[in-house]
Scaffold this active site. Structure first.
Site, PDB file in Angstrom:
ATOM      1  N   GLY A 170      -0.212   5.035 -67.713  1.00  0.00           N
ATOM      2  CA  GLY A 170      -0.132   5.037 -66.256  1.00  0.00           C
ATOM      3  C   GLY A 170       0.917   4.079 -65.755  1.00  0.00           C
ATOM      4  O   GLY A 170       1.191   3.045 -66.362  1.00  0.00           O
ATOM      5  N   GLY A 173       2.579   2.494 -61.847  1.00  0.00           N
ATOM      6  CA  GLY A 173       2.415   2.408 -60.407  1.00  0.00           C
ATOM      7  C   GLY A 173       3.237   1.291 -59.825  1.00  0.00           C
ATOM      8  O   GLY A 173       3.991   0.614 -60.530  1.00  0.00           O
ATOM      9  N   GLY A 174       3.090   1.102 -58.523  1.00  0.00           N
ATOM     10  CA  GLY A 174       3.880   0.084 -57.855  1.00  0.00           C
ATOM     11  C   GLY A 174       3.513  -1.328 -58.240  1.00  0.00           C
ATOM     12  O   GLY A 174       4.312  -2.247 -58.092  1.00  0.00           O
ATOM     13  N   GLY A 226       2.227  -2.198 -61.418  1.00  0.00           N
ATOM     14  CA  GLY A 226       2.320  -2.494 -62.829  1.00  0.00           C
ATOM     15  C   GLY A 226       2.263  -1.254 -63.691  1.00  0.00           C
ATOM     16  O   GLY A 226       2.209  -0.128 -63.214  1.00  0.00           O
ATOM     17  N   THR A 227       2.267  -1.496 -65.008  1.00  0.00           N
ATOM     18  CA  THR A 227       2.217  -0.437 -66.014  1.00  0.00           C
ATOM     19  C   THR A 227       1.001  -0.664 -66.900  1.00  0.00           C
ATOM     20  O   THR A 227       0.705  -1.793 -67.285  1.00  0.00           O
ATOM     21  CB  THR A 227       3.500  -0.442 -66.866  1.00  0.00           C
ATOM     22  OG1 THR A 227       4.633  -0.314 -66.004  1.00  0.00           O
ATOM     23  CG2 THR A 227       3.501   0.710 -67.861  1.00  0.00           C
ATOM     24  N   VAL A 228       0.314   0.442 -67.231  1.00  0.00           N
ATOM     25  CA  VAL A 228      -0.916   0.352 -68.018  1.00  0.00           C
ATOM     26  C   VAL A 228      -0.675   0.965 -69.388  1.00  0.00           C
ATOM     27  O   VAL A 228      -0.111   2.060 -69.500  1.00  0.00           O
ATOM     28  CB  VAL A 228      -2.079   1.071 -67.309  1.00  0.00           C
ATOM     29  CG1 VAL A 228      -3.362   0.941 -68.130  1.00  0.00           C
ATOM     30  CG2 VAL A 228      -2.281   0.479 -65.923  1.00  0.00           C
ATOM     31  N   LYS A 238      -3.149  -3.816 -68.535  1.00  0.00           N
ATOM     32  CA  LYS A 238      -2.278  -3.659 -67.366  1.00  0.00           C
ATOM     33  C   LYS A 238      -1.352  -4.858 -67.226  1.00  0.00           C
ATOM     34  O   LYS A 238      -1.803  -5.993 -67.065  1.00  0.00           O
ATOM     35  CB  LYS A 238      -3.105  -3.497 -66.093  1.00  0.00           C
ATOM     36  CG  LYS A 238      -2.246  -3.346 -64.843  1.00  0.00           C
ATOM     37  CD  LYS A 238      -3.084  -3.069 -63.613  1.00  0.00           C
ATOM     38  CE  LYS A 238      -2.204  -2.900 -62.390  1.00  0.00           C
ATOM     39  NZ  LYS A 238      -2.986  -2.609 -61.178  1.00  0.00           N
ATOM     40  N   ASP A 243      -6.738  -0.646 -51.928  1.00  0.00           N
ATOM     41  CA  ASP A 243      -5.972   0.553 -52.291  1.00  0.00           C
ATOM     42  C   ASP A 243      -6.931   1.644 -52.771  1.00  0.00           C
ATOM     43  O   ASP A 243      -6.800   2.166 -53.877  1.00  0.00           O
ATOM     44  CB  ASP A 243      -4.935   0.230 -53.365  1.00  0.00           C
ATOM     45  CG  ASP A 243      -3.897   1.338 -53.523  1.00  0.00           C
ATOM     46  OD1 ASP A 243      -3.823   2.209 -52.638  1.00  0.00           O
ATOM     47  OD2 ASP A 243      -3.185   1.333 -54.531  1.00  0.00           O
TER      48      ASP A 243
END
Length: 757
Positions: free
Chosen positions: A434, A436-437, A439-441, A454, A551
């Site tokens: 995954g 996103g704005g 971070g990265t998982v 994460k 969020d």
């Protein structure tokens, strides 16, 4: 060739000069801003002008007259002015055509003298015929045209003969090469001319040339070569003369008749015409003394006006520099810069290798690397250790360790950076599950168990100071509908969070997944929504202190192996401030879910999460995404479209068809009213997450047992809208499914897990 039998060809040329006494040119002055600068379609640029004190002295005055139709046209020296060029120092005018037409009755063996046309000018006039752009052109059968000029005592006489064959009808349009049309050059500096036109008839072997054509015409004129194209119809008609009322375009060179540049520049404050500071003087090449002005290289505009020449931004006019170079505009020019290691070659406009610089840098770099390698390695290890210790201290690692020691039952682990690198194969791209704005998982394995790791993009200074304390609070959250925070890593610049691994994708993929054949039942989505509400209710009401998610969206509601909802990404949320006047410095979230009140006040509250959850309820009802980037503007926002439908009492237009087929009108109306309350523009009017969870529980019971709510007044339309009872619903313990061909529930294929926002 045609040979006349008993006749002599005599051409009499009368040359005359109309001389006007030349006066000394007074000092040039800037024209008034009130001067007229347009006549008809022609722009009158200085030194030309219309009216008193609007033009430069010395023959540049233009008059503007109206034709028979009332349309204004400019004239200069008795000729209609077509346009003015400051760059080429030329004007285009309409020059009279010498014309002679005749017919079959004209006696043979006779010389026919055409009319004579003069262009009479003052010897000090700024105008001369351009010998480059003009040609003396003669049109007709057996026609002799002669042009004469007497310029300062230097006589000039020239002409050409246009011949037609026996069969005039076989003549075709072509270039002017002598057959029906001929051309010759004119001398440099010709200020006026006399034209004589003669037609020869009479030879018995050519007398048939005129038979049957009635009137024929012959022409002679000094005209612009580029504007002329010969047609055979010009011989048998008056078409050539009729084109512009007996006139043809001609080009005149012009210059300032105040001597050469050397002479004129001695009087810079007087009559010198090049008034712009960025202009240059050039001696005239039109055949007589004089000069012209042009803007210097890198400038454009009017050199005859102060500040008339403006800098040209060459970088915005094409690409003057190489494709791999950078163009920088300078005053009066530009410069090209090449990437490091390359230099600009002006001769061929390319970036070439700067071998000298490259060799020098390479040798120096290698020497420096060899000299400092061993010392660097030692210092780097020490520095890295200190940096990790400092990061650990900044993120509250010491406080976290002390608390973990005192509370031995705390199920939370502080991992080292090396452990996480090993778990993710040094954060290999293939481990990404995954992005996103925030971070990265990555999927990793720690102590034999799959985890989601994460790497956050950034955190603010407040979060750095309070990170350890917040990790303690978040680690104690233990709820079946919230993703468990397993641990973290603090010895890096931005802390890394470690969550339990949730394998079966997100609620977003259940609603908007690409496989429409595996469409999830409405009752299943309603269950997932209720479970998510329970998790958010726990964060708001039972966590101490309360936690605001910030969020809330379907992509942050994960599904475990039993397809139970798990609220994720609360690790990047904020703890509810004790001081209600605290504000965030930057609004964060996802477009389509953001609370308008939060965007306006920059104050995140639990009612901000309620608004976002209301959007999730709309996704469940409609099957649509919150925001569309295409389609009619009125329907792009799911929230606006839904509220409009509620206001107009047309809910059925937005609810998904499979929902109306599966569920009762009462259930759909109840869920819509709940979503409407969540989306109230005033946060204080919205229900709490606890109230939402309770209402969803009630609606789920209505979905499972719809007959309980039916009354005797239920209409047939309501029954049709509700459709048959959903037989695919299963309890939380049995997972979710969809009805297969045989009526039995089929499992939904797992989709890739998604953690990051």
């Amino acid at each position: 060739m045609f040979q006349p039998k008993s006749m002599e060809v005599v051409l009499m040329l009368g040359l005359g000069l109309l001389l006007v006494a030349a006066n000394c040119t007074p000092a040039t002055a800037v024209p008034s801003s009130e001067c007229r600068r347009q006549c008809g379609n022609v722009e009158i640029t200085y030194p030309f002008g219309i009216g008193m004190n609007c033009s430069m002295p010395g023959g540049f005055d233009v008059t503007c007259q109206r034709d028979l139709n009332g349309f204004p046209k400019p004239f200069i020296g008795g000729r209609e002015l077509l346009d003015i060029s400051l760059t080429n120092s030329t004007i285009r005018v309409l020059n009279p055509i010498t014309t002679y037409c005749y017919n079959d009755t004209t006696p043979e063996q006779q010389l026919i003298n055409g009319t004579t046309e003069w262009l009479k000018t003052d010897r000090n006039s700024p105008f001369r015929f351009s010998e480059i752009r003009n040609k003396f052109t003669v049109i007709g059968c057996n026609t002799l045209g002669v042009i004469a000029n007497n310029n300062s005592g230097s006589e000039y006489l020239s002409g050409c003969f246009s011949y037609c064959g026996r069969n005039l009808s076989a003549q075709t349009d072509s270039s002017c090469s002598g057959m029906g049309c001929c051309q010759t050059t004119i001398p440099k500096g010709m200020d006026f001319n006399a034209v004589v036109l003669g037609v020869i008839k009479g030879a018995s072997n050519t007398s048939r040339t005129w038979k049957g054509f009635g009137q024929q015409c012959s022409y002679a004129v000094v005209t612009e070569a580029a504007a002329f194209s010969f047609r055979t119809t010009y011989i048998t008609t008056t078409g050539f003369s009729d084109m512009a009322a007996g006139r043809a375009p001609a080009v005149l060179d012009w210059s300032i008749r105040n001597g050469t540049c050397e002479v004129a520049e001695r009087n810079l404050s007087g009559s010198y015409a090049c008034r712009s500071a960025n202009s240059k003087c050039f001696d005239s090449t039109s055949g007589s003394a004089g000069y012209v002005c042009n803007c210097s290289q890198g400038y454009e505009g009017n050199p005859y006006l102060p500040d008339g020449c403006k800098d040209v931004d060459e970088c915005n006019q094409g690409r003057p520099c190489p494709p791999d170079g950078v163009c920088r505009n300078t005053v009066g020019g530009y410069r090209c810069y090449c990437p490091t290691g390359r230099k600009y070659s002006q001769s061929n406009n390319t970036c070439v290798f700067d071998t000298g610089l490259l060799i020098g840098v390479t040798v120096g770099f290698l020497g420096l690397m060899i000299f400092s390698f061993f010392g660097y390695m030692i210092l780097q290890k020490r520095k890295l250790k200190k940096v990790k210790q400092e990061y650990f201290r900044q993120h509250g690692g010491l406080i976290l360790f002390e608390t973990m020691k005192s509370e031995k039952g705390l199920a939370f682990t502080v991992f080292s950076e090396d452990e996480l690198r090993q778990a993710t194969n040094n954060y290999d791209k293939s481990r990404i599950i995954g992005k996103g704005g925030h971070g990265t998982v990555y999927k990793g394995v720690l102590k034999g168990k799959p985890v989601a790791i994460k790497r956050c993009t950034l955190i603010d200074e407040r979060q750095k100071k309070e990170f350890g304390q917040e990790m303690l609070i978040l680690s104690q959250i233990n709820h079946k509908n919230i993703v468990k925070l397993v641990g973290c890593c603090l010895e890096v610049e931005v802390p890394v969070l470690v969550y339990e691994y949730i394998p079966n994708g997100t609620m977003y993929e259940l609603i908007h997944g690409g496989n429409q054949e595996l469409q999830t039942s409405f009752s299943t989505l309603l269950r997932v929504a209720q479970e998510a509400a329970e998790g958010l209710s726990f964060l708001h009401s039972y966590a101490s202190p309360p936690i605001l998610h910030g969020d809330v969206k379907t992509a942050n509601i994960l599904l475990d192996e039993n397809y139970m909802a798990k609220v994720s990404d609360f690790g990047a949320s904020i703890l509810a401030p004790s001081d209600k006047e605290q504000y965030v410095t930057m609004v964060q979230g996802t477009v389509g879910y953001l609370d308008p009140e939060y965007m306006q006040t920059c104050q995140l509250t639990e009612k901000s999460d309620v608004y976002s959850f209301g959007v999730i309820l709309l996704e469940v009802l409609t099957g649509e995404v919150p925001l569309k980037l295409y389609g009619p503007e009125a329907t792009r926002s799911l929230t606006s479209n839904f509220l409009s439908a509620m206001k107009e009492n047309s809910l059925s237009t937005v609810v998904a068809s499979h929902v109306t087929e599966q569920e009762s009108t009462e259930l759909i109306r109840g869920l819509a009213e709940l979503a409407k309350n969540c989306l109230d523009m005033c946060g204080s009017n919205r229900p709490s997450m606890k109230e939402i969870a309770h209402e969803l529980s009630r609606l789920r019971k209505l979905s499972i047992h719809p007959w309980v709510q039916l009354t005797m007044e239920e209409t047939e339309t309501q029954r049709l809208l509700r459709g048959p009872a959903d037989t695919s619903f299963e309890t939380e313990s049995s997972g979710i499914g969809y009805p297969g061909p045989d009526g039995a529930n089929q499992p939904i294929n797992p989709v890739s897990s998604y953690y990051a926002r």
